[in-house]
Scaffold this active site. Structure first.
Site, PDB file in Angstrom:
ATOM      1  N   GLY A  42       0.836  -1.209   0.000  1.00 19.15           N
ATOM      2  CA  GLY A  42       0.000   0.000   0.000  1.00 19.15           C
ATOM      3  C   GLY A  42       0.856   1.238   0.000  1.00 19.15           C
ATOM      4  CG  ASN A  43      -0.124   4.793  -1.450  1.00 20.07           C
ATOM      5  OD1 ASN A  43      -0.825   5.607  -0.842  1.00 20.07           O
ATOM      6  ND2 ASN A  43      -0.495   4.255  -2.602  1.00 20.07           N
ATOM      7  NE  ARG A  44       3.610   8.085   5.602  1.00 19.96           N
ATOM      8  CZ  ARG A  44       4.369   9.157   5.876  1.00 19.96           C
ATOM      9  NH1 ARG A  44       5.566   9.256   5.358  1.00 19.96           N
ATOM     10  NH2 ARG A  44       3.913  10.107   6.656  1.00 19.96           N
TER      11      ARG A  44
END
Ligand code: CTP
Length: 404
Positions: free
Chosen positions: A217-219
């Site tokens: 995922g990413n932030r």
């Protein structure tokens, strides 16, 4: 950071007689927390539902209920307090507004302190009605609400939900947060300038599954895209939001499509874009996805040392533009302007919103953002650090300048 628009703002809160009147206590508290000064005016029936003492304590001001008050409210002239109040206010909010008060205001009655003040008001008026479903959906009420809008007042319509009677349907007072967002729109000088426009917004990260437990995922929190969707709705647009996994909440009037992966995001954008005239692609779409998704949890004994990744398709670059207004985002850490301009051209966009991770209090998981908007003409507008809601409005105003 730009100061909160509510700082020092003078707000009159009108409270009328319905069960949702208790929510006005929280509304006062939230407005004061944002830096506003609040004076309360109630109808006599509102005082049956919530104590004037509660509201005067919270607002730190005397509450007006009677047209002919026995005392000078807030040090104002006793005989013309309604004129003094009307001139004093930057905005008046009536929440909750009963259908009775809605009807009276829409026809210019001045039969109690609150309606008298409304007629004298020089500031904008925001009305948030609440009633039981049949009273709210009654054609007369609906026509009165349209009348209020025709006269230039801002209506925050009721929401669906369980009502005090046990019935469920439309009539519940809008959430305080939405009322405050709408007040912010008004105080910032925006209008329903997106009325009749259909806007598609994407937000949040995408999650690319590795196995049933893990993902890449990413932030991205989704905050920026959700604020764009909210601001566009409050400015009158018909909004569809396609969101990756996010904890953010959205208004019930916004059509929400939840997706997980970049591939799902692409499919959703492709199926929705034809119904919209603009796309604002604020989602942080993954550039890579695992080549194979394990159907079972990958065990430690398997000694996994690498994951083969495939590139995802670039949604913005590949989407059929068909004369639609297309805005993208660029999140950069270096050579920001150059990289963002390159993306604007290569993805054939009308504008791109640049976020730099070098800017403090900007980017992921924050409530503020410092953005630069670059138009396809090359024109750049750099905005100061501001709340994501304010930044959203700036972006929307730039979008409105795009001529197609
Ligand atoms: N975007 C997209 N589809 C992808 C990746 C990104 O539509 N598969 C969109 C994003 O929503 C954003 C814009 O493209 O509006 C730029 O995204 P960004 O991640 O900044 O750039 P990339 O093109 O992915 O390039 P890089 O990661 O190398 O900076």
């Amino acid at each position: 950071m730009q100061k909160d628009i509510f700082t020092g703002k003078k707000i009159i809160l009108g409270v009328t007689g319905c069960i949702a009147a208790y929510k006005s206590a929280y509304l006062i508290r939230d407005l004061i927390k944002r830096g506003a000064e609040v004076r309360v005016i109630m109808t006599p029936s509102a005082a049956e539902f919530i104590s004037p003492l509660t509201l005067s304590t919270l607002s730190k001001n005397q509450v007006i209920i009677n047209t002919f008050p026995a005392h000078q409210p807030g040090g104002q002239n006793l005989t013309t307090w309604h004129i003094d109040y009307a001139i004093w206010a930057d905005i008046m909010i009536i929440a909750p507004a009963t259908v009775n008060t809605v009807a009276k205001i829409s026809y210019g009655f001045a039969d109690n302190a609150l309606t008298t003040l409304v007629l004298a008001l020089r500031s904008p008026l925001l009305i948030a009605p609440a009633a039981d479903v049949d009273m709210y959906e009654n054609k007369i009420t609906q026509e009165n609400l349209v009348r209020l809008e025709k006269f230039g007042h801002y209506v925050v319509h009721s929401e669906r939900g369980e009502l005090a009677s046990g019935l469920s349907g439309k009539g519940r007072l809008a959430e305080n947060e939405k009322i405050i967002d709408a007040a912010e729109i008004i105080l910032s000088g925006y209008k329903k300038d997106l009325s009749g426009k259909k806007i598609l917004v994407t937000a949040g990260p995408t999650y690319e599954d590795i196995d049933p437990v893990r993902f890449i995922g990413n932030r991205s929190s989704g905050k920026m895209g959700y604020q764009i969707a909210k601001a566009a709705f409050l400015r009158g647009a018909d909004v569809t939001l396609i969101s990756g996994p996010s904890h953010e909440k959205i208004y019930e009037e916004i059509k929400l499509k939840k997706i997980r992966s970049a591939a799902e995001m692409k499919k959703a954008v492709e199926s929705e874009i034809k119904f919209n005239e603009a796309l604002i692609m604020s989602a942080a779409v993954a550039d890579y996805t695992p080549a194979n998704v394990s159907p079972k949890k990958i065990k430690k004994e398997e000694k996994l040392s690498s994951i083969k990744l495939n590139e995802t398709e670039d949604i913005l670059a590949s989407i059929e533009k068909n004369g639609k207004i297309i805005a993208g985002f660029a999140l950069e850490t270096d050579n920001e302007l150059k990289n963002a301009s390159k993306k604007l051209k290569s993805k054939n966009l009308d504008l791109i919103v640049l976020n730099s991770l070098k800017d403090k209090h900007s980017g992921f998981e924050t409530d503020s953002n410092k953005v630069t908007v670059i138009h396809s003409s090359g024109k750049k507008i750099e905005f100061a650090l501001q709340s994501k809601f304010q930044a959203a409005n700036r972006i929307l105003s730039e979008l409105l300048k795009v001529k197609k």
